[in-house]
Write a protein that holds these residues in place. Structure first.
Motif, PDB file in Angstrom:
ATOM      1  N   TYR A 176      49.746  45.370  40.310  1.00 26.25           N
ATOM      2  CA  TYR A 176      48.871  45.015  39.223  1.00 26.25           C
ATOM      3  C   TYR A 176      49.611  44.513  37.955  1.00 26.25           C
ATOM      4  O   TYR A 176      48.784  43.904  37.192  1.00 26.25           O
ATOM      5  CB  TYR A 176      47.926  46.371  39.049  1.00 26.25           C
ATOM      6  CG  TYR A 176      46.951  46.596  40.134  1.00 26.25           C
ATOM      7  CD1 TYR A 176      46.812  45.907  41.196  1.00 26.25           C
ATOM      8  CD2 TYR A 176      46.378  47.781  40.346  1.00 26.25           C
ATOM      9  CE1 TYR A 176      46.126  46.076  42.170  1.00 26.25           C
ATOM     10  CE2 TYR A 176      45.611  48.234  41.333  1.00 26.25           C
ATOM     11  CZ  TYR A 176      45.561  47.204  42.416  1.00 26.25           C
ATOM     12  OH  TYR A 176      44.449  47.420  43.307  1.00 26.25           O
TER      13      TYR A 176
ATOM     14  N   MET B 270      40.105  42.350  45.247  1.00 21.03           N
ATOM     15  CA  MET B 270      39.887  42.006  43.871  1.00 21.03           C
ATOM     16  C   MET B 270      39.560  40.468  43.682  1.00 21.03           C
ATOM     17  O   MET B 270      39.824  39.831  44.388  1.00 21.03           O
ATOM     18  CB  MET B 270      41.023  42.436  42.779  1.00 21.03           C
ATOM     19  CG  MET B 270      42.339  41.787  42.967  1.00 21.03           C
ATOM     20  SD  MET B 270      43.846  42.739  42.327  1.00 21.03           S
ATOM     21  CE  MET B 270      44.178  43.894  43.911  1.00 21.03           C
TER      22      MET B 270
ATOM     23  N   GLU C 276      39.483  35.411  45.894  1.00 24.18           N
ATOM     24  CA  GLU C 276      39.689  36.755  46.100  1.00 24.18           C
ATOM     25  C   GLU C 276      40.921  36.941  46.686  1.00 24.18           C
ATOM     26  O   GLU C 276      41.514  36.332  47.281  1.00 24.18           O
ATOM     27  CB  GLU C 276      38.661  37.015  47.524  1.00 24.18           C
ATOM     28  CG  GLU C 276      37.206  37.055  47.263  1.00 24.18           C
ATOM     29  CD  GLU C 276      36.401  37.534  48.421  1.00 24.18           C
ATOM     30  OE1 GLU C 276      35.121  37.508  48.297  1.00 24.18           O
ATOM     31  OE2 GLU C 276      36.838  37.633  49.514  1.00 24.18           O
TER      32      GLU C 276
ATOM     33  N   SER D 190      45.714  36.941  34.974  1.00 25.14           N
ATOM     34  CA  SER D 190      44.304  37.076  34.663  1.00 25.14           C
ATOM     35  C   SER D 190      44.353  36.640  33.159  1.00 25.14           C
ATOM     36  O   SER D 190      43.078  36.231  32.716  1.00 25.14           O
ATOM     37  CB  SER D 190      43.849  38.661  34.507  1.00 25.14           C
ATOM     38  OG  SER D 190      43.823  39.094  35.844  1.00 25.14           O
TER      39      SER D 190
ATOM     40  N   ASP E  16      43.303  46.657  49.205  1.00 23.54           N
ATOM     41  CA  ASP E  16      42.743  46.650  47.920  1.00 23.54           C
ATOM     42  C   ASP E  16      41.925  45.141  47.981  1.00 23.54           C
ATOM     43  O   ASP E  16      42.599  44.172  48.323  1.00 23.54           O
ATOM     44  CB  ASP E  16      43.656  46.798  46.678  1.00 23.54           C
ATOM     45  CG  ASP E  16      43.617  48.211  46.421  1.00 23.54           C
ATOM     46  OD1 ASP E  16      43.207  49.096  47.210  1.00 23.54           O
ATOM     47  OD2 ASP E  16      44.679  48.358  45.677  1.00 23.54           O
TER      48      ASP E  16
END
Length: 346
Positions: free
Chosen positions: A289, A159, A255, A296, A157
C-alpha cells in the motif's frame, strides 16, 4: 462544462486501445454464487455468470436487441434473461428464447469472451484484433496452490486506482524505490525481457518482511504479476507468493488485485500457521500500500529524466508497448532475451 468533460471522457474511453493479454477478474469461486456479476472493464460493460455445471462465462453485457444491461437481469436455467424484454442468452452468447416470438433472428447474439481458470483465479482474454492467445501465451500454473504445505487460498484485496496501468508496471524495473518507500535498500536487482514475459530478481533486507529477502517475480503479459518470495522473519524462514494483477476500467483507471499465499511452518499447528499467514499477509499489505499511495498521487511522465542506476525504464516501456499494437507489428527483437543487472552489492 461538466457535460463537455463527460462526453470527452466517454470518447477517450471508446477510442482507447486496451492491452492484449490475460486479465485477472478475481477468484473463480466468486462467480459460482448463482448471481450475475457486472464487470466494468476495457471501457465497456461485461456480465459474468456460472451455469448449473459451474462453467463461468463472460459476455458483452449490452443486449443486441435494444441495448439493455444484461447484468441487471437474472439467471434462469443457466441462461441470462434480459430485464427489458426477457430475451434469454446461453453461455455461448446466443439468444435461445424470445418469449413473444418463435423465430429467433440469426444476429440475436452477444459476444462471448475467452476465459480460463488457473491457480483458482479467473481470467479473461482481451485482444482488439479478436484473435486467441499465441502459442505459449498463458498464465503459469503454480503447484503451491494445490499443496497441503501452503495456505488453502489467496488472501486477496481489491481496490480501484485512478491512473494509467503503466504506472503500476513501471515498478518491475524501479530498483531505487525500495529504500525510500519500503525501507529495503537493494543489494541485487536484475531484469530480463523475452516475448510476453518480463522478470525481476530482487535481493535485500526488509525491516517489515524479513532479512535476506529474495523476491523472484515475473509479469506474464501486461497485467498478471507473480512473485515468489523468501525471507528470514522473526527467526523463521518464511516463503510466500504474491499476486499483483490489474484489469483496466478506462484509460486512466484500473481494478487492482493484490493477493498473498504463505507456506506453512512444518510441525506447527493449523492455528499457529494461520496466525503466521495473517501476520505476514498484513506486513505485505502494508508494504504494498506504500506503492499504492504513490501511484494514487503521482502524474504520468512519458519521458522521465533518468540517472545512473535508475534501471531499464525505457526498455520496460518498449516491452510493455508491444501489447498495444497489432501482433504482426510487434518487433522481432521482442522475442530475444535482454538482461539488465542494475544493482550488485552482494
Amino acid at each position: 462544462m461538466n457535460q463537455l468533460i463527460n462526453v470527452k471522457s466517454v470518447v477517450e474511453a471508446a477510442e482507447h486501445r486496451y492491452a492484449r493479454g490475460w486479465h485477472c477478474l478475481g477468484e473463480a469461486k466468486e462467480y459460482r454464487d448463482g448471481k450475475l456479476h457486472t464487470l466494468n472493464v476495457f471501457g465497456t460493460r461485461l456480465v459474468a455468470f456460472a451455469n448449473e455445471a459451474g462453467e463461468i462465462s463472460v459476455l458483452d453485457a449490452y443486449c443486441p436487441h435494444m441495448g439493455a444491461d444484461l447484468s441487471q437481469g437474472e439467471i434462469v436455467d443457466g441462461r441470462v434473461v434480459c430485464p427489458f424484454h426477457h430475451w434469454a442468452f446461453d453461455t455461448s452468447g446466443r439468444c435461445t428464447e424470445i418469449p413473444y416470438c418463435k423465430r429467433i433472428p440469426p444476429k440475436a447474439k452477444t459476444r462471448k469472451w475467452l476465459t480460463c481458470e488457473v491457480n483458482r483465479l479467473f481470467f479473461v482474454w482481451n485482444n482488439p484484433e479478436g484473435q486467441p492467445p499465441a502459442e505459449g501465451v498463458e498464465i503459469p500454473y503454480l503447484p503451491e496452490i494445490d499443496s497441503p504445505d501452503w495456505d488453502d487460498d489467496w488472501h486477496l484485496d481489491l481496490m480501484v486506482i485512478d491512473t494509467n496501468p503503466r504506472e503500476l508496471v513501471d515498478n518491475l524495473v524501479d530498483a531505487q524505490h525500495f529504500g525510500p518507500v519500503h525501507g529495503t535498500p537493494t543489494k541485487y536487482f536484475r531484469n530480463t525481457f523475452k516475448g510476453h514475459i518480463g522478470t525481476q530478481l530482487f535481493m535485500g533486507d526488509s525491516e517489515r518482511l524479513g532479512g535476506d529477502l529474495v523476491a523472484d517475480s515475473a509479469y506474464y503479459g501486461p497485467a498478471t504479476h507473480f512473485t515468489r518470495m523468501k525471507a528470514e522473519y522473526e527467526g523463521l524462514v518464511v516463503e510466500s507468493i504474491l499476486l499483483n494483477c490489474h484489469v483496466p476500467i478506462g484509460p486512466n483507471q484500473f481494478e487492482l488485485r493484490f493477493g498473498v499465499l504463505v507456506k506453512k511452518i512444518p510441525g506447527w499447528t493449523e492455528e499457529q500457521n494461520k496466525q503466521l499467514a495473517l501476520d505476514y499477509v498484513q506486513q505485505n499489505r502494508t508494504s504494498f500500500y506504500q506503492d499504492v499511495d504513490i501511484w494514487s498521487h503521482k502524474r504520468r511522465v512519458d519521458t522521465p529524466v533518468l540517472a545512473e542506476g535508475d534501471g531499464p525504464i525505457y526498455q520496460l516501456r518498449e516491452w510493455y508497448q508491444q501489447f498495444f499494437m497489432d501482433e504482426n507489428d510487434v518487433p522481432a527483437a521482442m522475442s530475444e532475451l535482454r538482461e539488465f543487472i542494475v544493482v550488485d552489492q552482494r
